[in-house]
Every structure is written in structure tokens, then in C-alpha cells.
Design a protein around this motif. Structure first.
Motif, PDB file in Angstrom:
ATOM      1  N   MET A 171      69.593  12.885  37.566  1.00  0.00           N
ATOM      2  CA  MET A 171      70.344  13.821  38.242  1.00  0.00           C
ATOM      3  C   MET A 171      70.965  13.727  37.116  1.00  0.00           C
ATOM      4  O   MET A 171      70.686  15.764  36.517  1.00  0.00           O
ATOM      5  N   PRO A 172      71.687  13.906  36.390  1.00  0.00           N
ATOM      6  CA  PRO A 172      71.991  14.637  35.133  1.00  0.00           C
ATOM      7  C   PRO A 172      71.126  15.362  34.189  1.00  0.00           C
ATOM      8  O   PRO A 172      70.587  16.160  33.843  1.00  0.00           O
ATOM      9  N   MET A 173      69.461  14.601  33.839  1.00  0.00           N
ATOM     10  CA  MET A 173      68.960  14.560  33.104  1.00  0.00           C
ATOM     11  C   MET A 173      68.256  16.287  33.440  1.00  0.00           C
ATOM     12  O   MET A 173      67.803  17.128  33.486  1.00  0.00           O
ATOM     13  N   ILE A 174      68.019  15.907  35.575  1.00  0.00           N
ATOM     14  CA  ILE A 174      67.642  17.307  35.775  1.00  0.00           C
ATOM     15  C   ILE A 174      68.470  18.362  35.993  1.00  0.00           C
ATOM     16  O   ILE A 174      68.019  19.273  35.015  1.00  0.00           O
ATOM     17  N   LYS A 175      69.678  18.022  35.668  1.00  0.00           N
ATOM     18  CA  LYS A 175      70.751  19.351  35.623  1.00  0.00           C
ATOM     19  C   LYS A 175      70.633  19.820  34.256  1.00  0.00           C
ATOM     20  O   LYS A 175      70.372  21.026  33.928  1.00  0.00           O
ATOM     21  N   ALA A 176      70.393  18.725  33.406  1.00  0.00           N
ATOM     22  CA  ALA A 176      70.710  19.473  32.118  1.00  0.00           C
ATOM     23  C   ALA A 176      68.980  20.121  31.354  1.00  0.00           C
ATOM     24  O   ALA A 176      69.159  21.505  31.556  1.00  0.00           O
ATOM     25  N   MET A 177      68.110  19.616  32.271  1.00  0.00           N
ATOM     26  CA  MET A 177      66.619  20.173  32.082  1.00  0.00           C
ATOM     27  C   MET A 177      66.313  21.941  32.615  1.00  0.00           C
ATOM     28  O   MET A 177      66.377  23.310  32.452  1.00  0.00           O
ATOM     29  N   VAL A 178      67.514  21.209  34.094  1.00  0.00           N
ATOM     30  CA  VAL A 178      67.705  23.348  34.553  1.00  0.00           C
ATOM     31  C   VAL A 178      68.540  24.220  33.541  1.00  0.00           C
ATOM     32  O   VAL A 178      67.827  25.443  33.623  1.00  0.00           O
ATOM     33  N   ALA A 179      68.982  23.677  33.448  1.00  0.00           N
ATOM     34  CA  ALA A 179      69.912  24.352  31.797  1.00  0.00           C
ATOM     35  C   ALA A 179      69.370  24.869  30.862  1.00  0.00           C
ATOM     36  O   ALA A 179      69.138  26.340  30.446  1.00  0.00           O
ATOM     37  N   LEU A 180      68.471  24.510  30.892  1.00  0.00           N
ATOM     38  CA  LEU A 180      67.721  24.661  28.774  1.00  0.00           C
ATOM     39  C   LEU A 180      66.672  25.182  29.732  1.00  0.00           C
ATOM     40  O   LEU A 180      66.367  26.329  29.075  1.00  0.00           O
ATOM     41  N   CYS A 181      66.427  25.728  31.199  1.00  0.00           N
ATOM     42  CA  CYS A 181      65.170  26.885  31.079  1.00  0.00           C
ATOM     43  C   CYS A 181      65.754  27.580  30.712  1.00  0.00           C
ATOM     44  O   CYS A 181      64.872  28.974  29.642  1.00  0.00           O
ATOM     45  N   PRO A 182      67.066  29.168  31.092  1.00  0.00           N
ATOM     46  CA  PRO A 182      66.484  29.797  30.999  1.00  0.00           C
ATOM     47  C   PRO A 182      67.160  29.971  29.476  1.00  0.00           C
ATOM     48  O   PRO A 182      67.128  30.804  28.473  1.00  0.00           O
ATOM     49  N   LEU A 183      67.894  29.274  28.477  1.00  0.00           N
ATOM     50  CA  LEU A 183      68.167  29.148  27.187  1.00  0.00           C
ATOM     51  C   LEU A 183      66.296  28.949  26.903  1.00  0.00           C
ATOM     52  O   LEU A 183      66.734  30.043  25.874  1.00  0.00           O
ATOM     53  N   LEU A 184      65.589  28.884  27.072  1.00  0.00           N
ATOM     54  CA  LEU A 184      64.032  28.724  26.446  1.00  0.00           C
ATOM     55  C   LEU A 184      63.840  30.039  26.230  1.00  0.00           C
ATOM     56  O   LEU A 184      63.135  30.732  25.679  1.00  0.00           O
ATOM     57  N   GLY A 185      63.410  30.691  27.263  1.00  0.00           N
ATOM     58  CA  GLY A 185      63.646  31.523  28.594  1.00  0.00           C
ATOM     59  C   GLY A 185      64.172  33.007  27.110  1.00  0.00           C
ATOM     60  O   GLY A 185      63.597  33.887  26.795  1.00  0.00           O
ATOM     61  N   LEU A 186      65.397  32.628  26.749  1.00  0.00           N
ATOM     62  CA  LEU A 186      65.915  33.772  26.084  1.00  0.00           C
ATOM     63  C   LEU A 186      65.622  33.237  24.681  1.00  0.00           C
ATOM     64  O   LEU A 186      65.780  34.821  23.631  1.00  0.00           O
ATOM     65  N   LEU A 187      65.222  32.364  24.359  1.00  0.00           N
ATOM     66  CA  LEU A 187      64.429  32.416  23.364  1.00  0.00           C
ATOM     67  C   LEU A 187      63.178  33.133  22.469  1.00  0.00           C
ATOM     68  O   LEU A 187      62.910  33.434  21.958  1.00  0.00           O
ATOM     69  N   GLY A 188      62.997  32.767  23.780  1.00  0.00           N
ATOM     70  CA  GLY A 188      61.218  33.496  24.127  1.00  0.00           C
ATOM     71  C   GLY A 188      62.003  34.918  23.569  1.00  0.00           C
ATOM     72  O   GLY A 188      60.530  36.128  23.049  1.00  0.00           O
ATOM     73  N   THR A 189      62.681  35.663  24.086  1.00  0.00           N
ATOM     74  CA  THR A 189      63.048  37.039  23.974  1.00  0.00           C
ATOM     75  C   THR A 189      63.447  37.434  22.299  1.00  0.00           C
ATOM     76  O   THR A 189      62.869  38.174  22.106  1.00  0.00           O
ATOM     77  N   VAL A 190      64.326  36.694  21.689  1.00  0.00           N
ATOM     78  CA  VAL A 190      64.781  36.343  20.764  1.00  0.00           C
ATOM     79  C   VAL A 190      63.532  36.776  19.842  1.00  0.00           C
ATOM     80  O   VAL A 190      63.227  37.604  18.576  1.00  0.00           O
ATOM     81  N   TRP A 191      62.506  35.939  19.999  1.00  0.00           N
ATOM     82  CA  TRP A 191      61.217  35.680  19.019  1.00  0.00           C
ATOM     83  C   TRP A 191      60.114  36.620  19.605  1.00  0.00           C
ATOM     84  O   TRP A 191      59.660  37.325  18.426  1.00  0.00           O
ATOM     85  N   GLY A 192      60.159  36.908  21.151  1.00  0.00           N
ATOM     86  CA  GLY A 192      59.428  38.450  21.094  1.00  0.00           C
ATOM     87  C   GLY A 192      60.099  39.703  19.924  1.00  0.00           C
ATOM     88  O   GLY A 192      59.275  41.050  19.601  1.00  0.00           O
ATOM     89  N   MET A 193      61.196  39.786  20.490  1.00  0.00           N
ATOM     90  CA  MET A 193      61.615  41.266  19.982  1.00  0.00           C
ATOM     91  C   MET A 193      61.677  40.695  18.437  1.00  0.00           C
ATOM     92  O   MET A 193      61.534  41.755  17.569  1.00  0.00           O
TER      93      MET A 193
END
Length: 172
Positions: free
Chosen positions: A85-107
Motif C-alpha cells: 500500500m505505501p508503494m502504491i500511494k507513492a506511485m500515485v503521487a509520482l504520476c503527476p510529477l512525471l507529467g510535469l516533467l513531461g511539460t518541462v521537457w516539451g517546453m
């Protein structure tokens, strides 16, 4: 390659390299979620039965020692129920952070096109903006799906833990 695979591959290419990271994270997250659902729906029943049988097999259940053993059984069971369960919660939190990384990469790609062409190549700039928005969307969708699934699994885990706690009676 069939049509669906080609569409999916084209989507992944439009999203850039970070989209592959989000896809890998999403795969691992959902693998762990499915494992927890399977465990709680099927395998946990056998484990709970063993714990209850071990507790019921005791001759006395009122002493300090018996209460400590009960506490140990409940603690070990809680660890089994909440294993990933803690690992799943951490992955849920990481998803939008990776999305933001993609935003920076694209910009960065957009700014690079602007620097090279002087801002005159709108098509290349649009591709960079696309690479910025697709991972953001994918990260948010992945996080939302994980939040709902994590809530579902957490509720099942809490219910099963409470049922086990109720079944380990100290009546004699």
C-alpha cells in the motif's frame, strides 16, 4: 502491427520520452493494485483463517501474555494486508510529477525551436507544446485512476483488518 497498436505507438511518440516513463510507472502501479485486490479477495481468507485458528487454539486468552500474542497476530496480519500500500500511494503521487516533467521537457523543445528558428516555425513549436501537454494529461489520468483504485483497496484492507480484530475474541 494492427490498427490499435499503431495508434497507441503514435500517441506515445507524440508524448515524448517521459510518456514511456509514465506508462512503465502505470504498469507497475496497476500490477501492485491487482495483486492486492487478488490477495484480499482470495488468499487473505486462508491467512485469516489460520490466524483465527491459532488464536482459538489457545487455552486461555485473558492474561497479559495472551493479549501480547493477540497484538502480535494482529500486527503481523496488518503487515500482510497492507504490504504494498505505501508503494502504491507513492506511485500515485509520482504520476503527476512525471507529467510535469513531461511539460518541462516539451517546453524546452518549444524554446529550442524558438531559439533556432526565431519563432517562425509554428508547426515545430506546436509539436513541442503537444509534447508538453500529453504527458501532463497522462500523468493526471494515471494518478486519478490510482487514487480511485487505492481508495478501493484501502477500504477492503481496513474492513478485513477490522473483521480479524473482531474475530480474535478474549472471551475465555
Amino acid at each position: 502491427m494492427d490498427g490499435l497498436a499503431q495508434v497507441l505507438l503514435a500517441f506515445m511518440e507524440q508524448g515524448g520520452e517521459v510518456l514511456w516513463l509514465i506508462a512503465a510507472l502505470l504498469f507497475v502501479m496497476w500490477t501492485l493494485i491487482f495483486e492486492r485486490v487478488w490477495y484480499l479477495k482470495f488468499a487473505w481468507k486462508q491467512d485469516a483463517t489460520k490466524v483465527i485458528a491459532k488464536w482459538e487454539g489457545r487455552a486461555e486468552r485473558k492474561s497479559w501474555e495472551a493479549k501480547q500474542i493477540r497484538s502480535m497476530l494482529l500486527s503481523q496480519s496488518s503487515m500482510q494486508i497492507n504490504q504494498f500500500m505505501p508503494m502504491i500511494k507513492a506511485m500515485v503521487a509520482l504520476c503527476p510529477l512525471l507529467g510535469l516533467l513531461g511539460t518541462v521537457w516539451g517546453m524546452i523543445e518549444v524554446f529550442n525551436v524558438m531559439a533556432v528558428t526565431g519563432g517562425g516555425d509554428a508547426k515545430s513549436m506546436a509539436e513541442g507544446v503537444q509534447k508538453a501537454t500529453i504527458p501532463t494529461m497522462a500523468g493526471m489520468v494515471a494518478a486519478l485512476s490510482g487514487v480511485f483504485a487505492n481508495t478501493y483497496v484501502t477500504r477492503i484492507a481496513q474492513r478485513e483488518g477490522k473483521l480479524l480484530w473482531d474475530n480474535l475474541t478474549t472471551d475465555h
